[in-house]
Design a protein around this motif. Structure first.
Motif, PDB file in Angstrom:
ATOM      1  N   LYS A 138      41.456  35.969  38.094  1.00  0.00           N
ATOM      2  CA  LYS A 138      40.963  36.799  39.209  1.00  0.00           C
ATOM      3  C   LYS A 138      40.632  35.926  40.413  1.00  0.00           C
ATOM      4  N   ARG A 139      39.955  34.810  40.152  1.00  0.00           N
ATOM      5  CA  ARG A 139      39.586  33.925  41.271  1.00  0.00           C
ATOM      6  C   ARG A 139      40.830  33.401  41.985  1.00  0.00           C
ATOM      7  N   GLU A 140      41.813  32.975  41.194  1.00  0.00           N
ATOM      8  CA  GLU A 140      43.039  32.454  41.806  1.00  0.00           C
ATOM      9  C   GLU A 140      43.786  33.554  42.563  1.00  0.00           C
ATOM     10  N   ALA A 141      43.787  34.761  42.018  1.00  0.00           N
ATOM     11  CA  ALA A 141      44.451  35.883  42.699  1.00  0.00           C
ATOM     12  C   ALA A 141      43.756  36.200  44.016  1.00  0.00           C
ATOM     13  N   LEU A 142      42.438  36.145  44.036  1.00  0.00           N
ATOM     14  CA  LEU A 142      41.698  36.425  45.275  1.00  0.00           C
ATOM     15  C   LEU A 142      42.008  35.381  46.346  1.00  0.00           C
ATOM     16  N   VAL A 143      42.166  34.120  45.924  1.00  0.00           N
ATOM     17  CA  VAL A 143      42.532  33.074  46.890  1.00  0.00           C
ATOM     18  C   VAL A 143      43.879  33.403  47.524  1.00  0.00           C
ATOM     19  N   GLN A 144      44.845  33.845  46.701  1.00  0.00           N
ATOM     20  CA  GLN A 144      46.167  34.193  47.229  1.00  0.00           C
ATOM     21  C   GLN A 144      46.089  35.426  48.123  1.00  0.00           C
ATOM     22  N   GLY A 179      43.660  36.238  49.984  1.00  0.00           N
ATOM     23  CA  GLY A 179      43.046  35.846  51.261  1.00  0.00           C
ATOM     24  C   GLY A 179      44.056  35.351  52.269  1.00  0.00           C
ATOM     25  N   LEU A 180      45.264  34.973  51.796  1.00  0.00           N
ATOM     26  CA  LEU A 180      46.303  34.489  52.708  1.00  0.00           C
ATOM     27  C   LEU A 180      47.050  35.634  53.385  1.00  0.00           C
ATOM     28  N   HIS A 181      46.764  36.880  52.983  1.00  0.00           N
ATOM     29  CA  HIS A 181      47.508  38.025  53.508  1.00  0.00           C
ATOM     30  C   HIS A 181      46.642  38.941  54.367  1.00  0.00           C
ATOM     31  N   PRO A 226      41.333  43.096  53.669  1.00  0.00           N
ATOM     32  CA  PRO A 226      39.862  43.168  53.622  1.00  0.00           C
ATOM     33  C   PRO A 226      39.349  42.521  52.344  1.00  0.00           C
ATOM     34  N   HIS A 227      38.156  41.911  52.399  1.00  0.00           N
ATOM     35  CA  HIS A 227      37.680  41.117  51.272  1.00  0.00           C
ATOM     36  C   HIS A 227      37.483  41.933  50.002  1.00  0.00           C
ATOM     37  N   ASP A 228      37.267  43.239  50.132  1.00  0.00           N
ATOM     38  CA  ASP A 228      37.060  44.065  48.946  1.00  0.00           C
ATOM     39  C   ASP A 228      38.240  45.005  48.684  1.00  0.00           C
ATOM     40  N   TRP A 255      50.199  39.897  43.800  1.00  0.00           N
ATOM     41  CA  TRP A 255      51.335  40.686  44.319  1.00  0.00           C
ATOM     42  C   TRP A 255      51.101  42.171  44.079  1.00  0.00           C
ATOM     43  N   HIS A 256      50.699  42.538  42.868  1.00  0.00           N
ATOM     44  CA  HIS A 256      50.399  43.950  42.569  1.00  0.00           C
ATOM     45  C   HIS A 256      49.287  44.467  43.482  1.00  0.00           C
ATOM     46  N   THR A 257      48.217  43.686  43.555  1.00  0.00           N
ATOM     47  CA  THR A 257      47.030  44.141  44.291  1.00  0.00           C
ATOM     48  C   THR A 257      47.332  44.335  45.767  1.00  0.00           C
ATOM     49  N   ARG A 258      48.086  43.421  46.337  1.00  0.00           N
ATOM     50  CA  ARG A 258      48.392  43.508  47.766  1.00  0.00           C
ATOM     51  C   ARG A 258      49.093  44.825  48.102  1.00  0.00           C
ATOM     52  N   HIS A 259      50.096  45.175  47.297  1.00  0.00           N
ATOM     53  CA  HIS A 259      50.869  46.385  47.598  1.00  0.00           C
ATOM     54  C   HIS A 259      50.151  47.662  47.158  1.00  0.00           C
ATOM     55  N   VAL A 260      49.504  47.631  46.000  1.00  0.00           N
ATOM     56  CA  VAL A 260      48.830  48.844  45.511  1.00  0.00           C
ATOM     57  C   VAL A 260      47.624  49.181  46.386  1.00  0.00           C
ATOM     58  N   SER A 261      46.880  48.161  46.849  1.00  0.00           N
ATOM     59  CA  SER A 261      45.716  48.442  47.698  1.00  0.00           C
ATOM     60  C   SER A 261      46.148  49.099  49.007  1.00  0.00           C
ATOM     61  N   ARG A 262      47.271  48.641  49.571  1.00  0.00           N
ATOM     62  CA  ARG A 262      47.787  49.287  50.779  1.00  0.00           C
ATOM     63  C   ARG A 262      48.246  50.710  50.469  1.00  0.00           C
TER      64      ARG A 262
END
Length: 881
Positions: free
Chosen positions: A629-635, A637-639, A642-644, A668-675
């Motif tokens: 999770k920590r490593e995914a959050l770092v990635q 942050g590059l896109h 919003p922080h949450d 990758w999942h989180t970036r697209h699904v959150s949008r």
């Protein structure tokens, strides 16, 4: 002229054709009978050529060809031998100064002659040239030169033919011809991967085929050294034993080729799977079964093994005789440079000091190959050495194998820092390896009918040995960097060489070849004084050489218990590293089609996860999840999210999701699904609909990775499989996850044989078409009946289904095995959907043309025995197609 052919009138083509067919059928009748010796094949082929000569003479006369012309047989027909459906190559030889163009009457006669040849049923190949044109074209094209080398007069002006022969021979450069033909032979061998041991060899063109024998006679003929094996023996280029062996193997290959032509009804020089059994049965071979009905040996296996042994002998004799001819052509006596009292170096080749060296000192046989490895500048073995080895085969008996000196030499060969691949291949080519390692001899030329090995067992073993060796060579580090990195820290490469040599050595005996091979290599290590600790590791590798591949491709690598169990099995980092290197080399050595980047990633992931456990990092799912999770959050942050932005999705995911996906995939999942959940697409535009499909180039380095986020439904997996089948994709891996709010978050690894150059267009196509497929309501379409390959038709895999609870008895492990075909996975998925089976993990393993798929599933119907049987029955029907 045959009396039967003299009877019909010259113009009576129909009668001539009928008579010709009857004469041909009578000649070929022995070949249509089962069994029989190969020795009479030469008489059949020569008889067919003689009858063809008689027909051509009659047609030549009927066409009223000018008396100054000559009809000449060229190519294979010029040798005076003709196979049932080979071309009848002829040259219409004209005197210099005669021009066919512009002479309508002469053109008409020639066309009438050639047309009547076809009408009779001759598969004619013709050319019309003057003597000068023949000489000029031969000088410009070695193929034409070869065709004319064995020219033979059939009809017409004998003086013209003699003139042609003298002028052709006068312009022939034997040395240049030798170089051209040997280069041509190497190119031909390269086309067939430099081995006669392919599973569908060409009995004419493959290494060890009839063409290799013809090359010897061509270059000898061009050099004036003889045009028959007997002449080569009289000139001292071949021994009487070699001539007998050549005759014997030439007859077998010719018999196989002739029967192939008859069974195929056309020119067919390949021993294709479709015809292997028919050819074998025409020789009288029959399949053998045990009392319990288990197949012991197919008829085709017996034939193919006989073919491979013949091809191997031809390859050896080809090398010996060509080297002899080359030495005779050069005419130079090169002063040998002594290596020791037994061997010298001559022209870069290791040469025996005396022809009877191996009879007087059998221990020098293995010393030859040790010198080949260790002598600087050694490029191979001389013709004299190869001939001496060929004649010393009887010396390599049981006492030879027990001799401590020979065992010490063989151990030294294995432990040399370089040259192991070349030495072992040369030992196999010269039959030394099989005669020293008697267990290896049993698998020489042994076919494998598992639909993913494309080599015989002995060639596969040598290919794996080559792959292992390349891990230790800096010039190959770019191929598999991680393997080369691990090999760089490995202290005893010979341990892996021995394991490679023995890993499949017990194939074909019945029983578990891994366990039988473990017993064989234990005996070998004891006999060759291998230290106990090293011998234990070698035996472990042979016994477990299939384990790592099975775990990586069939089990859930996100399950800590799977990793822990595998770690207990390997025991320590040394065993793990050795097993990883052997596994990669083994998979790569089966077939170019079997290895792919995804399998490489699975094996590397298993290696790294197991190494952590062996290093004392006990599996802690909670700590692993938090780290990812920590490593995914770092990635993320590059896109610029919003922080949450991740919270809404992550709150619906359980530990299982985070264990099965790495940080890059989670981000990758989180970036697209959150949008998507925020109502935006990947470019920030308003998003509608409930289904999200995203694709990208796979991080594994091959194919695409596809994500599907959509409301869950019972037949979702089947619909997705149906789309990928229809679009021409193969699914390598599927990870299925259902969120707490009943949405599917599935990830697929897919590959296509026809990836376009523009990956962006492919990605867009998958995203739009798959989303449309999933949003379209309606029943599942009926799966199409995919075509199966010739190989699958010849060696079908009996469909198998295994359904068993996992170790925790919470889910079920479904394993299926069958011949591959288009639409197979979709057919399986439809059965699961019909019974409301929930899929949590799918590992799709395609081994050449066989599939072995593993699914982690659950569902209410699995708790009822009657329903289980019904599901298994329907799956077997789906696998059978």
């Amino acid at each position: 002229m045959s009396e039967a052919l003299a009877a019909p009138m010259a113009g009576d083509v129909a009668a001539l054709r009928a008579d010709w067919r009857a004469r041909k059928a009578a000649l070929l009748a022995p070949l249509r009978e089962a069994g029989g010796s190969s020795r009479g094949i030469r008489a059949v082929l020569r008889g067919l050529a003689r009858e063809t000569d008689a027909v051509l003479r009659q047609l030549w006369t009927a066409a009223d060809m000018p008396a100054s012309f000559a009809l000449v047989a060229v190519g294979g027909y010029g040798r005076g031998e003709l196979f049932p459906h080979s071309d009848v190559d002829v040259l219409l030889l004209l005197p210099d100064g005669v021009a066919v163009d512009g002479d309508a009457e002469l053109t008409g006669r020639i066309e009438r002659f050639i047309g009547q040849c076809w009408d009779i049923g001759l598969e004619i190949g013709s050319s019309v040239r003057t003597v000068a044109e023949c000489v000029a074209q031969a000088a410009a094209d070695v193929t034409v030169q070869t065709s004319l080398l064995e020219a033979r007069a059939i009809a017409g002006d004998a003086a013209l033919f003699d003139e042609f022969r003298q002028r052709f021979r006068g312009n022939l450069d034997p040395q240049a011809f030798f170089v051209a033909k040997t280069l041509e032979m190497r190119q031909r061998h390269n086309r067939y991967e430099n081995t006669p041991y392919s599973l569908e060899p060409n009995c004419k063109e493959s290494p060890g085929g009839l063409r290799d024998l013809q090359v010897i006679l061509w270059v000898a003929n061009a050099a004036g050294l003889g045009s028959s094996w007997e002449e080569l023996a009289r000139k001292g280029l071949a021994t009487p034993l070699e001539v007998r062996q050549i005759r014997l193997n030439e007859a077998l290959l010719s018999q196989i080729r002739a029967r192939l032509h008859l069974l195929a009804g056309r020119r067919e020089d390949r021993l294709v799977f479709d015809l292997q059994t028919a050819v074998a049965e025409s020789f009288g071979y029959r399949s053998r079964s045990a009392d319990n009905g288990r197949l012991i040996q197919r008829a085709s296996e017996a034939l193919m093994r006989r073919f491979y042994w013949a091809a191997k002998a031809v390859s050896q004799l080809n090398q010996v005789l060509l080297l002899n001819i080359e030495e005779r052509l050069s005419g130079r006596e090169v002063e040998p440079v002594p290596i020791n009292e037994r061997f010298a170096m001559r022209n870069g080749m290791i040469d025996v000091a005396t022809d009877d060296l191996y009879q007087r000192h059998p221990e020098a046989i293995l010393e030859t190959f040790l010198l080949y490895q260790t002598t600087v500048g050694a490029q191979g073995l001389s013709a004299r050495t190869l001939r001496a080895l060929y004649n010393a085969r009887q010396q390599m008996d049981a006492s030879f194998r027990r001799d401590p000196a020979n065992r010490a030499t063989f151990r030294a060969i294995l432990m040399q820092p370089q040259g192991i691949t070349h030495a072992m291949r040369l030992m196999n080519q010269t039959s030394v390896l099989g005669r020293y390692l008697w267990v290896f001899r049993r698998i020489v030329g042994q076919m494998q009918h598992d639909l993913f090995h494309v080599y015989t067992v002995d060639q596969h073993i040598l290919m794996v040995l080559r792959n292992v060796r390349r891990f230790f060579m800096p010039e190959h580090a770019h191929e598999y960097p991680f393997c080369s990195q691990l090999a760089g820290g490995w202290d005893k490469p010979w341990i892996l060489y021995i394991a490679a040599l023995f890993h499949d050595i017990a194939k074909g005996r019945g029983g578990d070849h891994s366990q039988l091979g473990g017993s064989e290599v234990r005996t070998f290590c004891r006999q060759h004084d291998i230290p106990a600790q090293d011998a234990q590791l070698v035996e472990f590798l042979v016994r477990e050489h299939l384990t790592m591949s099975r775990v990586a491709q069939k089990e859930d690598l996100g399950d800590p218990d799977v990793i822990a169990g595998f770690a207990r099995r390997v025991g320590d980092e040394r065993h793990l590293t050795a097993l990883y290197l052997l596994t990669v080399a083994d998979i790569r050595g089966t077939s170019p089609k079997v290895w792919n980047a995804w399998k490489g990633k699975l094996l590397e992931d298993l290696y790294r996860a197991t190494l952590r456990v062996l290093g004392g990092h006990a599996a802690d799912p909670h700590a692993d999840v938090e780290a990812r999770k920590r490593e995914a959050l770092v990635q993320l942050g590059l896109h610029a999210l919003p922080h949450d932005a991740h919270r809404r999705l992550w709150e619906t995911l359980d530990v299982g999701y985070f264990m099965r996906h790495d940080a890059n995939e989670i981000a990758w999942h989180t970036r697209h699904v959150s949008r998507h959940l925020a109502g935006l697409d990947g470019d920030g535009r308003a998003q509608g609909g409930g289904t999200l499909v995203r694709a990208r180039l796979s991080p594994a380095g091959e194919g695409l990775q596809v994500m599907v986020y959509t409301p869950d439904q019972p037949d979702l997996f089947a619909r997705i499989c149906g789309y990928f089948d229809q679009a021409g994709f193969s699914i390598l891996d599927a990870r299925i996850h259902t969120t707490r709010d009943q949405r599917a978050l599935d990830t697929f690894q897919v590959v296509s044989a026809t990836l376009p150059e523009h990956n962006r267009e492919l990605i867009h196509m998958v995203q739009s078409q798959l989303q449309e497929t999933l949003e379209r309501a309606g029943p599942l379409p009926t799966p199409g009946r995919g075509r199966v390959s010739r190989r699958v038709r010849s060696f079908p895999v009996a469909p198998r289904v295994s359904l068993a609870p996992d170790e925790k008895a919470q889910r079920w492990l479904l394993t299926v095995s069958a011949s591959d075909r288009v639409g197979l996975l979709y057919s399986i998925a439809r059965v699961l959907a019909r019974h409301h089976i929930n899929l949590q993990l799918a590992k799709v393993s395609t081994l050449g043309e066989r599939v072995e798929d593993t699914f982690l599933i659950d569902g209410a119907e699995l708790q009822q025995n009657k329903r289980q049987i019904q599901i298994e029955t329907e799956l077997l029907e789906a696998l059978a197609g």
